[in-house]
Write an enzyme that holds these catalytic residues in place. Structure first.
Site: not given
Ligand code: SAM
Length: 223
Positions: A70
């Protein structure tokens, strides 16, 4: 003792982080503790080496597996919206690179973070260990179920965009606690702050428009 990579990184990028923090403070991230946590978090080690020159620009960057780290401004706004005091236990859904969790680690008692892609969870664990962060636990799974065995939580961050706040996760919020996350249609969401008023009542405030990668799971979007 920090490993050479993390130590060298901290020294080499410190000015870029100071500039970033100044920019974020002018753009509405005003909580000094949140700004200090961002200043102390080496974002460049969490992204592919080829992108490191862009590590301290305020933008999301790819981290592989079709996912992103992000933007620091988004991390700052979401963290600030939790209104942290320091004693909290936080749940994060969507570990990704581990950046948000690393920032939180400086501000709260403990963080439980869930990631659905095992390789991303492994890499994030290694980086957080390299930063000597000991109060973040990363689990692999569908975070739309939350993790009730570690709850209830004083705050919850959902860092992927879902159609609506996942119900099982909302119910793991302590009364008085807040969930921050992006919800709405797949191509554009609204960042919301939802406070649990009591056992059955929640109050929602819209913080602004945003665009996140998909929250994929039983209580999110289908894969
Ligand atoms: N918080 C992160 C960082 O600081 O780098 C950025 C997150 S990224 C925008 C969104 C993340 O959510 C991805 O790595 C994706 O694989 C994960 N994701 C999506 N659906 C999910 C779920 N149901 N449970 C856990 N992780 C999930």
């Amino acid at each position: 003792m920090k490993s050479a990579e993390y130590q060298a990184g901290l020294a080499g990028y410190v000015r870029a982080r100071s500039r970033l923090v100044l920019k974020l403070s002018e753009a509405g991230v005003t909580d000094p503790r949140v700004l200090a946590a961002i200043k102390n978090t080496p974002r460049h080690v969490l992204i592919p080496e080829i992108l490191r020159v862009r590590a301290y620009q305020d933008r999301a960057l790819p981290i592989g597996e079709g996912q992103t780290i992000s933007a620091p401004g988004v991390v700052g706004r979401m963290t600030q919206a939790l209104r942290l005091k320091g004693h909290e236990r936080i749940l994060e859904i969507g570990t990704g690179s581990g950046y948000q969790a690393a920032v939180l680690s400086h501000l709260v008692e403990s963080v439980v973070s869930i990631e659905r892609i095992p390789d991303l969870a492994d890499t994030a664990r290694q980086h957080l260990a390299g930063m000597e962060i000991g109060n973040v636990k990363i689990f692999v799974g569908d975070g739309t179920w939350g993790r009730p065995e570690n709850g209830p939580y004083d705050g919850i961050l959902v860092t992927a965009g879902g159609p609506a706040p996942p119900k099982p996760v909302l119910l793991q919020l302590r009364v008085g606690g807040a969930l921050i996350g992006p919800f709405g249609p797949r191509d554009r969401q609204q960042l919301v702050r939802i406070v649990r008023r009591d056992r059955t009542r929640f109050a929602q405030e819209v913080l602004g428009d945003c665009s996140f990668v998909d929250l994929i799971g039983e209580h999110g979007w289908a894969a």
